[in-house]
Write a protein that holds these residues in place. Structure first.
Motif, PDB file in Angstrom:
ATOM      1  N   VAL A   1       0.857  -1.186   0.000  1.00 43.27           N
ATOM      2  CA  VAL A   1       0.000   0.000   0.000  1.00 43.27           C
ATOM      3  C   VAL A   1       0.888   1.229   0.000  1.00 43.27           C
ATOM      4  CG1 VAL A   1      -1.827   1.273   1.195  1.00 43.27           C
ATOM      5  CG2 VAL A   1      -1.811  -1.225   1.261  1.00 43.27           C
ATOM      6  N   ARG A   2       0.580   2.212  -0.852  1.00 46.37           N
ATOM      7  CA  ARG A   2       1.337   3.465  -0.881  1.00 46.37           C
ATOM      8  C   ARG A   2       0.725   4.433   0.130  1.00 46.37           C
ATOM      9  NH1 ARG A   2       3.024   6.845  -6.292  1.00 46.37           N
ATOM     10  NH2 ARG A   2       4.290   8.435  -5.235  1.00 46.37           N
ATOM     11  N   ASN A   3       1.570   4.955   1.016  1.00 46.73           N
ATOM     12  CA  ASN A   3       1.086   5.784   2.133  1.00 46.73           C
ATOM     13  C   ASN A   3       1.936   7.043   2.208  1.00 46.73           C
ATOM     14  OD1 ASN A   3      -0.101   6.784   4.376  1.00 46.73           O
ATOM     15  ND2 ASN A   3       0.730   5.280   5.800  1.00 46.73           N
ATOM     16  N   VAL A   4       1.289   8.195   2.219  1.00 48.89           N
ATOM     17  CA  VAL A   4       1.948   9.489   2.396  1.00 48.89           C
ATOM     18  C   VAL A   4       1.321  10.152   3.624  1.00 48.89           C
ATOM     19  CG1 VAL A   4       2.473  11.731   1.373  1.00 48.89           C
ATOM     20  CG2 VAL A   4       2.369   9.697  -0.075  1.00 48.89           C
ATOM     21  N   ASN A   5       2.129  10.582   4.572  1.00 52.75           N
ATOM     22  CA  ASN A   5       1.664  11.158   5.839  1.00 52.75           C
ATOM     23  C   ASN A   5       1.858  12.664   5.792  1.00 52.75           C
ATOM     24  OD1 ASN A   5       0.815  11.570   8.407  1.00 52.75           O
ATOM     25  ND2 ASN A   5       2.686  10.808   9.391  1.00 52.75           N
ATOM     26  N   TYR A   6       0.744  13.389   5.970  1.00 49.58           N
ATOM     27  CA  TYR A   6       0.783  14.845   6.049  1.00 49.58           C
ATOM     28  C   TYR A   6       0.685  15.214   7.529  1.00 49.58           C
ATOM     29  CZ  TYR A   6      -0.325  14.301   1.109  1.00 49.58           C
ATOM     30  OH  TYR A   6      -0.303  13.927  -0.191  1.00 49.58           O
ATOM     31  N   HIS A   7       1.827  15.575   8.138  1.00 55.40           N
ATOM     32  CA  HIS A   7       1.912  15.768   9.594  1.00 55.40           C
ATOM     33  C   HIS A   7       1.376  17.139   9.987  1.00 55.40           C
ATOM     34  CE1 HIS A   7       3.334  15.377  13.658  1.00 55.40           C
ATOM     35  NE2 HIS A   7       3.983  16.539  13.549  1.00 55.40           N
ATOM     36  N   HIS A   8       0.496  17.159  10.995  1.00 53.48           N
ATOM     37  CA  HIS A   8      -0.023  18.392  11.597  1.00 53.48           C
ATOM     38  C   HIS A   8       0.389  18.407  13.070  1.00 53.48           C
ATOM     39  CE1 HIS A   8      -2.529  18.085   8.019  1.00 53.48           C
ATOM     40  NE2 HIS A   8      -2.867  19.368   8.191  1.00 53.48           N
ATOM     41  N   PRO A   9       0.958  19.513  13.553  1.00 56.90           N
ATOM     42  CA  PRO A   9       1.373  19.561  14.965  1.00 56.90           C
ATOM     43  C   PRO A   9       0.172  19.417  15.894  1.00 56.90           C
ATOM     44  CG  PRO A   9       2.388  21.336  13.697  1.00 56.90           C
ATOM     45  CD  PRO A   9       1.357  20.714  12.812  1.00 56.90           C
ATOM     46  N   GLY A  10       0.365  18.649  16.933  1.00 60.88           N
ATOM     47  CA  GLY A  10      -0.678  18.450  17.916  1.00 60.88           C
ATOM     48  C   GLY A  10      -1.739  17.464  17.469  1.00 60.88           C
ATOM     49  N   MET A  11      -1.604  16.885  16.295  1.00 61.03           N
ATOM     50  CA  MET A  11      -2.550  15.900  15.786  1.00 61.03           C
ATOM     51  C   MET A  11      -3.985  16.442  15.802  1.00 61.03           C
ATOM     52  SD  MET A  11      -0.533  13.492  14.886  1.00 61.03           S
ATOM     53  CE  MET A  11      -1.671  12.169  14.589  1.00 61.03           C
ATOM     54  N   ARG A  12      -4.086  17.749  15.410  1.00 58.96           N
ATOM     55  CA  ARG A  12      -5.417  18.347  15.367  1.00 58.96           C
ATOM     56  C   ARG A  12      -6.205  17.777  14.167  1.00 58.96           C
ATOM     57  NH1 ARG A  12      -6.060  22.980  18.444  1.00 58.96           N
ATOM     58  NH2 ARG A  12      -4.646  22.846  20.236  1.00 58.96           N
ATOM     59  N   MET A  13      -7.533  17.787  14.319  1.00 58.86           N
ATOM     60  CA  MET A  13      -8.385  17.249  13.262  1.00 58.86           C
ATOM     61  C   MET A  13      -8.417  18.198  12.076  1.00 58.86           C
ATOM     62  SD  MET A  13     -12.384  16.068  13.444  1.00 58.86           S
ATOM     63  CE  MET A  13     -11.976  14.799  14.648  1.00 58.86           C
ATOM     64  N   VAL A  14      -8.316  17.651  10.880  1.00 60.64           N
ATOM     65  CA  VAL A  14      -8.349  18.425   9.638  1.00 60.64           C
ATOM     66  C   VAL A  14      -9.813  18.550   9.207  1.00 60.64           C
ATOM     67  CG1 VAL A  14      -7.593  18.521   7.241  1.00 60.64           C
ATOM     68  CG2 VAL A  14      -6.045  17.634   9.001  1.00 60.64           C
ATOM     69  N   ARG A  15     -10.230  19.796   9.001  1.00 56.15           N
ATOM     70  CA  ARG A  15     -11.624  20.060   8.649  1.00 56.15           C
ATOM     71  C   ARG A  15     -11.849  20.272   7.145  1.00 56.15           C
ATOM     72  NH1 ARG A  15     -15.071  18.342  12.467  1.00 56.15           N
ATOM     73  NH2 ARG A  15     -14.399  19.008  14.551  1.00 56.15           N
ATOM     74  N   ASP A  16     -10.798  20.699   6.432  1.00 54.05           N
ATOM     75  CA  ASP A  16     -10.979  20.999   5.012  1.00 54.05           C
ATOM     76  C   ASP A  16      -9.699  20.653   4.260  1.00 54.05           C
ATOM     77  OD1 ASP A  16     -12.052  21.775   2.667  1.00 54.05           O
ATOM     78  OD2 ASP A  16     -12.034  23.941   3.074  1.00 54.05           O
ATOM     79  N   VAL A  17      -9.852  20.146   3.039  1.00 54.52           N
ATOM     80  CA  VAL A  17      -8.723  19.779   2.175  1.00 54.52           C
ATOM     81  C   VAL A  17      -9.029  20.285   0.779  1.00 54.52           C
ATOM     82  CG1 VAL A  17      -7.350  17.903   1.195  1.00 54.52           C
ATOM     83  CG2 VAL A  17      -8.189  17.726   3.530  1.00 54.52           C
ATOM     84  N   SER A  18      -8.042  20.904   0.124  1.00 60.22           N
ATOM     85  CA  SER A  18      -8.181  21.404  -1.240  1.00 60.22           C
ATOM     86  C   SER A  18      -6.905  21.087  -2.009  1.00 60.22           C
ATOM     87  CB  SER A  18      -8.463  22.913  -1.242  1.00 60.22           C
ATOM     88  OG  SER A  18      -8.578  23.383  -2.577  1.00 60.22           O
ATOM     89  N   CYS A  19      -7.074  20.616  -3.251  1.00 60.57           N
ATOM     90  CA  CYS A  19      -5.930  20.227  -4.083  1.00 60.57           C
ATOM     91  C   CYS A  19      -5.835  21.202  -5.252  1.00 60.57           C
ATOM     92  CB  CYS A  19      -6.102  18.798  -4.591  1.00 60.57           C
ATOM     93  SG  CYS A  19      -4.670  18.199  -5.521  1.00 60.57           S
TER      94      CYS A  19
ATOM     95  N   LEU B   1      -1.201  20.599  -1.955  1.00 55.58           N
ATOM     96  CA  LEU B   1      -2.370  20.235  -1.171  1.00 55.58           C
ATOM     97  C   LEU B   1      -2.470  21.194   0.006  1.00 55.58           C
ATOM     98  CD1 LEU B   1      -4.579  17.981  -1.002  1.00 55.58           C
ATOM     99  CD2 LEU B   1      -3.125  16.883   0.694  1.00 55.58           C
ATOM    100  N   VAL B   2      -3.635  21.832   0.175  1.00 55.78           N
ATOM    101  CA  VAL B   2      -3.847  22.809   1.243  1.00 55.78           C
ATOM    102  C   VAL B   2      -4.884  22.242   2.198  1.00 55.78           C
ATOM    103  CG1 VAL B   2      -4.595  25.147   1.816  1.00 55.78           C
ATOM    104  CG2 VAL B   2      -3.272  24.735  -0.271  1.00 55.78           C
ATOM    105  N   THR B   3      -4.572  22.284   3.502  1.00 54.74           N
ATOM    106  CA  THR B   3      -5.473  21.745   4.527  1.00 54.74           C
ATOM    107  C   THR B   3      -5.789  22.832   5.533  1.00 54.74           C
ATOM    108  OG1 THR B   3      -3.633  20.991   5.911  1.00 54.74           O
ATOM    109  CG2 THR B   3      -4.463  19.455   4.253  1.00 54.74           C
TER     110      THR B   3
END
Length: 317
Positions: A269-287, A294-296
């Motif tokens: 499986v190909r896996n790419v990790n987009y790290h956010h400090p504090g492991m906060r929940m991502v509410r919006d994603v735009s490519c 990629l903007v989150t």
């Protein structure tokens, strides 16, 4: 029914009186409505409803009897069942039908005589053997050398040379079309130059490309018989040689690939990790339209731009 001069007036007056009398009688007695006078037998005949119906059908031009079927079902006159009636159905069978055949008795005596002499046997009589002659020895029964090096030639030409197919004629080109492109149509100067060349040196041989508006406008090809004759000469005079084909298994030419079991472990499986400090929940994603960025937007109120392929955070707002 007015009367005329002479005796004709009196005759018409008599017919008028008879007609009036018959109408009065029909009004008083309904059964007398269809009563006619038979002058041949001097009697009155009352027509039945069937007689009246037959008269009406004849006047209308139809079949007289109502029971007549004008379109009956088809009756198959020819069938597979043999017809036993005929001219010779009652003939007496000849006496020879019930007596044994003398010719068959003669053949049986001849066969018994040959069996006693030994010239034939039961296998020949029953059809197991076609002939009583001994089977001649073929050339394959003779001893031969095994390691001569020409086994394939002997096997190939043992029953004569095999058939060599004739070379196929070349398919028609674009220049032979009834409506070729302009670059294939020769100019008058090119036609004059082609006339000075040999047929084998011309670009299209005997064919001269011409443009026709439709298929019906194409005339007969004048060089058809000549080309067919030259084709027959080529097939007759051309030397033919049978090319030997190598019996190579195509599977032996393909390299053997290792099985997937031997290649493990490998990533499935190909896996790419987009790290956010504090492991906060991502509410919006735009490519981005190009698919590179990629903007989150996360719950900490910040927007981050990542590289889509590597997962690296490039900018943060």
């Amino acid at each position: 029914l007015g009367g005329g001069g002479g005796g004709g007036g009196g005759q018409q007056q008599g017919l008028f009186d008879e007609l009036t009398e018959s109408l009065k009688t029909a009004e008083n007695d309904p059964t007398k409505r269809f009563t006619i006078h038979d002058s041949l037998n001097s009697r009155d005949v009352t027509l039945s409803p069937r007689d009246v119906e037959i008269i009406r059908r004849i006047q209308a031009g139809a079949y007289a009897h109502p029971e007549h079927d004008a379109t009956p079902d088809y009756v198959p006159y020819y069938s597979s069942v043999p017809n036993k009636e005929g001219l010779h159905s009652n003939t007496v069978q000849p006496k020879s039908r019930f007596q044994p055949s003398k010719w068959e008795a003669l053949q049986v005596r001849r066969m018994l005589k040959k069996l006693k002499e030994g010239s034939v046997d039961m296998a020949w009589l029953t059809g197991e053997k076609r002939t009583m002659q001994p089977r001649p020895k073929s050339e394959t029964d003779k001893p031969y050398l095994m390691w001569t090096g020409s086994e394939e030639d002997e096997l190939l030409y043992r029953k004569g040379p095999s058939h060599v197919p004739a070379a196929k004629a070349s398919p028609p080109s674009t220049a032979e079309s009834y409506n070729p492109p302009p670059e294939y149509v020769p100019t008058p100067s090119e036609l004059a130059a082609w006339d000075k060349l040999d047929v084998s040196d011309r670009p299209y041989g005997l064919v001269v490309p011409r443009v026709h508006p439709n298929m019906r406008s194409v005339a007969a090809y004048p060089n058809l018989l000549r080309e067919r004759f030259e084709r027959c000469l080529d097939l007759y005079l051309a030397p033919r040689e049978l090319k030997r084909r190598l019996n190579i298994d195509p599977a032996s030419l393909v390299p053997k690939l290792p099985t997937p079991k031997d290649l493990k472990p490998y990533p499935e499986v190909r896996n790419v990790n987009y790290h956010h400090p504090g492991m906060r929940m991502v509410r919006d994603v735009s490519c981005s339209p190009c698919g590179q960025w990629l903007v989150t937007g996360s719950e900490d109120g910040k927007c981050r731009m990542f590289e889509a392929m590597a997962g690296r955070c490039v900018r943060e707002w």
